[in-house]
Design a protein around this motif. Structure first.
Motif, PDB file in Angstrom:
ATOM      1  N   SER A 170       0.823  -1.220   0.000  1.00  0.00           N
ATOM      2  CA  SER A 170       0.000   0.000   0.000  1.00  0.00           C
ATOM      3  C   SER A 170       0.853   1.266   0.000  1.00  0.00           C
ATOM      4  CB  SER A 170      -0.916   0.018   1.231  1.00  0.00           C
ATOM      5  OG  SER A 170      -0.172   0.312   2.413  1.00  0.00           O
ATOM      6  N   GLY A 171       2.191   1.109   0.111  1.00  0.00           N
ATOM      7  CA  GLY A 171       3.069   2.265   0.129  1.00  0.00           C
ATOM      8  C   GLY A 171       3.499   2.693   1.514  1.00  0.00           C
ATOM      9  N   ALA A 172       3.065   1.992   2.549  1.00  0.00           N
ATOM     10  CA  ALA A 172       3.463   2.339   3.914  1.00  0.00           C
ATOM     11  C   ALA A 172       4.933   1.995   4.133  1.00  0.00           C
ATOM     12  CB  ALA A 172       2.598   1.589   4.917  1.00  0.00           C
ATOM     13  N   ARG A 173       5.543   2.671   5.108  1.00  0.00           N
ATOM     14  CA  ARG A 173       6.930   2.415   5.503  1.00  0.00           C
ATOM     15  C   ARG A 173       6.955   2.158   7.016  1.00  0.00           C
ATOM     16  NH1 ARG A 173       7.156   7.115   3.101  1.00  0.00           N
ATOM     17  NH2 ARG A 173       8.080   8.150   4.914  1.00  0.00           N
ATOM     18  N   PRO A 174       6.537   0.995   7.430  1.00  0.00           N
ATOM     19  CA  PRO A 174       6.389   0.732   8.869  1.00  0.00           C
ATOM     20  C   PRO A 174       7.691   0.376   9.574  1.00  0.00           C
ATOM     21  CG  PRO A 174       5.651  -1.152   7.603  1.00  0.00           C
ATOM     22  CD  PRO A 174       6.015  -0.092   6.603  1.00  0.00           C
ATOM     23  N   PHE A 175       7.813   0.861  10.805  1.00  0.00           N
ATOM     24  CA  PHE A 175       8.836   0.398  11.738  1.00  0.00           C
ATOM     25  C   PHE A 175       8.122  -0.562  12.679  1.00  0.00           C
ATOM     26  CE2 PHE A 175      11.396   0.379  15.556  1.00  0.00           C
ATOM     27  CZ  PHE A 175      12.704   0.501  15.110  1.00  0.00           C
ATOM     28  N   VAL A 176       8.449  -1.833  12.573  1.00  0.00           N
ATOM     29  CA  VAL A 176       7.764  -2.891  13.305  1.00  0.00           C
ATOM     30  C   VAL A 176       8.596  -3.273  14.522  1.00  0.00           C
ATOM     31  CG1 VAL A 176       6.891  -5.257  13.193  1.00  0.00           C
ATOM     32  CG2 VAL A 176       6.688  -3.748  11.191  1.00  0.00           C
ATOM     33  N   ALA A 177       8.036  -3.113  15.711  1.00  0.00           N
ATOM     34  CA  ALA A 177       8.729  -3.446  16.957  1.00  0.00           C
ATOM     35  C   ALA A 177       7.927  -4.513  17.676  1.00  0.00           C
ATOM     36  CB  ALA A 177       8.882  -2.203  17.826  1.00  0.00           C
ATOM     37  N   VAL A 178       8.417  -5.757  17.636  1.00  0.00           N
ATOM     38  CA  VAL A 178       7.709  -6.892  18.236  1.00  0.00           C
ATOM     39  C   VAL A 178       8.687  -7.755  19.003  1.00  0.00           C
ATOM     40  CG1 VAL A 178       5.901  -6.922  16.455  1.00  0.00           C
ATOM     41  CG2 VAL A 178       7.980  -8.289  16.127  1.00  0.00           C
ATOM     42  N   GLY A 179       8.151  -8.633  19.837  1.00  0.00           N
ATOM     43  CA  GLY A 179       8.982  -9.527  20.630  1.00  0.00           C
ATOM     44  C   GLY A 179      10.016 -10.249  19.783  1.00  0.00           C
ATOM     45  N   ALA A 180      11.263 -10.273  20.259  1.00  0.00           N
ATOM     46  CA  ALA A 180      12.377 -10.763  19.454  1.00  0.00           C
ATOM     47  C   ALA A 180      12.219 -12.211  19.022  1.00  0.00           C
ATOM     48  CB  ALA A 180      13.678 -10.593  20.233  1.00  0.00           C
ATOM     49  N   ALA A 181      11.540 -13.035  19.803  1.00  0.00           N
ATOM     50  CA  ALA A 181      11.372 -14.435  19.417  1.00  0.00           C
ATOM     51  C   ALA A 181      10.601 -14.570  18.111  1.00  0.00           C
ATOM     52  CB  ALA A 181      10.661 -15.204  20.524  1.00  0.00           C
ATOM     53  N   HIS A 182       9.772 -13.578  17.789  1.00  0.00           N
ATOM     54  CA  HIS A 182       9.012 -13.618  16.533  1.00  0.00           C
ATOM     55  C   HIS A 182       9.881 -13.350  15.314  1.00  0.00           C
ATOM     56  CE1 HIS A 182       5.051 -14.033  18.342  1.00  0.00           C
ATOM     57  NE2 HIS A 182       5.415 -13.142  19.239  1.00  0.00           N
ATOM     58  N   LEU A 183      11.105 -12.915  15.541  1.00  0.00           N
ATOM     59  CA  LEU A 183      11.997 -12.575  14.432  1.00  0.00           C
ATOM     60  C   LEU A 183      13.123 -13.582  14.267  1.00  0.00           C
ATOM     61  CD1 LEU A 183      12.253  -8.724  15.099  1.00  0.00           C
ATOM     62  CD2 LEU A 183      10.523  -9.973  13.798  1.00  0.00           C
ATOM     63  N   ALA A 184      13.098 -14.643  15.045  1.00  0.00           N
ATOM     64  CA  ALA A 184      14.206 -15.600  15.079  1.00  0.00           C
ATOM     65  C   ALA A 184      13.918 -16.833  14.237  1.00  0.00           C
ATOM     66  CB  ALA A 184      14.487 -16.024  16.528  1.00  0.00           C
ATOM     67  N   GLY A 185      14.951 -17.319  13.572  1.00  0.00           N
ATOM     68  CA  GLY A 185      14.887 -18.633  12.945  1.00  0.00           C
ATOM     69  C   GLY A 185      14.092 -18.706  11.661  1.00  0.00           C
ATOM     70  N   LYS A 186      13.933 -19.926  11.187  1.00  0.00           N
ATOM     71  CA  LYS A 186      13.293 -20.152   9.891  1.00  0.00           C
ATOM     72  C   LYS A 186      11.807 -19.851   9.893  1.00  0.00           C
ATOM     73  CE  LYS A 186      12.574 -25.102  10.781  1.00  0.00           C
ATOM     74  NZ  LYS A 186      11.109 -25.005  10.883  1.00  0.00           N
ATOM     75  N   ASP A 187      11.184 -19.813  11.057  1.00  0.00           N
ATOM     76  CA  ASP A 187       9.771 -19.477  11.152  1.00  0.00           C
ATOM     77  C   ASP A 187       9.551 -18.061  11.653  1.00  0.00           C
ATOM     78  OD1 ASP A 187       8.808 -21.986  10.270  1.00  0.00           O
ATOM     79  OD2 ASP A 187       9.150 -22.838  12.262  1.00  0.00           O
ATOM     80  N   GLY A 188      10.622 -17.266  11.722  1.00  0.00           N
ATOM     81  CA  GLY A 188      10.496 -15.880  12.122  1.00  0.00           C
ATOM     82  C   GLY A 188      10.010 -15.008  10.977  1.00  0.00           C
ATOM     83  N   VAL A 189       9.530 -13.829  11.306  1.00  0.00           N
ATOM     84  CA  VAL A 189       9.002 -12.929  10.287  1.00  0.00           C
ATOM     85  C   VAL A 189      10.044 -12.575   9.228  1.00  0.00           C
ATOM     86  CG1 VAL A 189       7.962 -10.655   9.885  1.00  0.00           C
ATOM     87  CG2 VAL A 189       7.207 -12.041  11.827  1.00  0.00           C
ATOM     88  N   PRO A 190      11.305 -12.268   9.579  1.00  0.00           N
ATOM     89  CA  PRO A 190      12.273 -11.986   8.513  1.00  0.00           C
ATOM     90  C   PRO A 190      12.425 -13.136   7.527  1.00  0.00           C
ATOM     91  CG  PRO A 190      13.145 -11.277  10.626  1.00  0.00           C
ATOM     92  CD  PRO A 190      11.903 -12.069  10.918  1.00  0.00           C
ATOM     93  N   ALA A 191      12.502 -14.369   8.027  1.00  0.00           N
ATOM     94  CA  ALA A 191      12.653 -15.524   7.141  1.00  0.00           C
ATOM     95  C   ALA A 191      11.404 -15.726   6.281  1.00  0.00           C
ATOM     96  CB  ALA A 191      12.942 -16.780   7.958  1.00  0.00           C
ATOM     97  N   MET A 192      10.232 -15.504   6.867  1.00  0.00           N
ATOM     98  CA  MET A 192       8.999 -15.647   6.092  1.00  0.00           C
ATOM     99  C   MET A 192       8.930 -14.617   4.966  1.00  0.00           C
ATOM    100  SD  MET A 192       6.033 -16.562   8.886  1.00  0.00           S
ATOM    101  CE  MET A 192       6.053 -18.112   9.787  1.00  0.00           C
ATOM    102  N   LEU A 193       9.330 -13.386   5.262  1.00  0.00           N
ATOM    103  CA  LEU A 193       9.340 -12.355   4.229  1.00  0.00           C
ATOM    104  C   LEU A 193      10.339 -12.698   3.129  1.00  0.00           C
ATOM    105  CD1 LEU A 193       9.129  -9.205   6.499  1.00  0.00           C
ATOM    106  CD2 LEU A 193       7.423  -9.842   4.773  1.00  0.00           C
ATOM    107  N   ALA A 194      11.525 -13.154   3.513  1.00  0.00           N
ATOM    108  CA  ALA A 194      12.531 -13.519   2.518  1.00  0.00           C
ATOM    109  C   ALA A 194      12.031 -14.651   1.629  1.00  0.00           C
ATOM    110  CB  ALA A 194      13.836 -13.914   3.212  1.00  0.00           C
TER     111      ALA A 194
END
Length: 287
Positions: free
Chosen positions: A253-277
């Motif tokens: 939609s054109g948004a530029r979000p800064f997402v601040a969430v619990g670090a465990a959600h960003l870890a490993g192959k099931d984390g948000v960064p890996a899912m986005l990649a």
């Protein structure tokens, strides 16, 4: 076990000088083919003391973002969270809590109730998930960790623009409330099994977060959910997928979000960064 990870998983906690030490939590940049940008910042929801979490990279990201996205937008509304908890946490006709724990852990329950100062009868009217959280909170009451020092709250205080949320307090607590009874009892049993490792493990998680050690956070997360696929899906993986869907929609939609969430959600192959990649977005670790 996974109860130790709650500060890294959830934006709500039922709780609620010398120069701050600098820390280096994990930060990612997400980029798309049409110039889309988002930032992912791993938080911890309680700390013994205030820390200096800002860095030039984080400041630059906050300066470029057009909105802050938290798990719970009203992160400081402890009274509102407590009200939601009260509405969801009790049900009539429940068996005594002692009958809801594994037989081999009933002595541990008696000892933990005595140590926490919580009468058994006080927890009997509560659903098992709620009793587990209340007992966990009571057992860590002497720990210096304080939600007021949580980094999600610190980011919200530093932000002057619009704030959006992935879930909100009612939706987060409803995740627990919808758990099958067997999964709720697994939570309670895990609280009772923690024993003397409870506080040392919290310190280990805090240190891993502070230095951005996502490999350690990933390992501890995997160990904590081992043998509990229902809890893993409900508390972590399923939420990560839902958040990834939401974040993709924001980016498109054109948004530029800064997402601040619990670090465990960003870890490993099931984390948000890996899912986005995995979905084709360029994801770069900045810090």
């Amino acid at each position: 076990m996974f109860n130790r990870l709650l500060p890294l998983l959830f934006g709500l906690l039922l709780a609620g000088c010398s120069k701050a030490e600098p820390v280096h939590p994990a930060l990612w940049l997400v980029e798309g083919p049409k110039g889309e940008q988002a930032w992912l910042f791993g938080t911890i929801h309680a700390l013994p003391e205030k820390v200096e979490w800002r860095s030039p990279r984080i400041e630059a990201a906050l300066g470029q973002a057009d909105r802050l996205v938290l798990e719970v937008a009203a992160i400081e509304d402890d009274a509102g969270t407590a009200q939601v908890f009260a509405e969801l946490a009790q049900s009539p006709g429940l068996p005594p809590l002692e009958q809801r724990v594994a037989p081999e852990l009933r002595d541990d329950l008696t000892e933990d109730l005595a140590a926490s100062g919580v009468p058994a009868a006080r927890l009997d009217p509560y659903e098992t998930w709620a009793a587990a959280l209340m007992l966990q909170q009571a057992l860590t009451a002497s720990d210096p960790g304080d939600a007021a020092n949580g980094i999600d709250r610190a980011v919200a205080r530093a932000w002057n623009g619009p704030i959006e949320e992935f879930e909100g307090a009612a939706a987060q607590l409803s995740i627990f409330d919808r758990l099958p009874e067997a999964a709720q009892r697994a939570m309670l049993n895990a609280v009772l099994r923690e024993g003397e490792e409870r506080i040392p493990t919290l310190r280990e998680l805090e240190q891993a977060w502070a230095r951005g050690d996502m490999a350690l956070i990933d390992r501890l997360t995997a160990e904590s959910f081992a043998g509990e696929p229902v809890l893993l899906e409900a508390l972590l993986t399923g939420r990560n997928r839902a958040w990834t869907d939401r974040l993709e929609a924001m980016l498109r939609s054109g948004a530029r979000p800064f997402v601040a969430v619990g670090a465990a959600h960003l870890a490993g192959k099931d984390g948000v960064p890996a899912m986005l990649a995995a979905r084709g977005w360029k994801v770069t670790r900045l810090q």
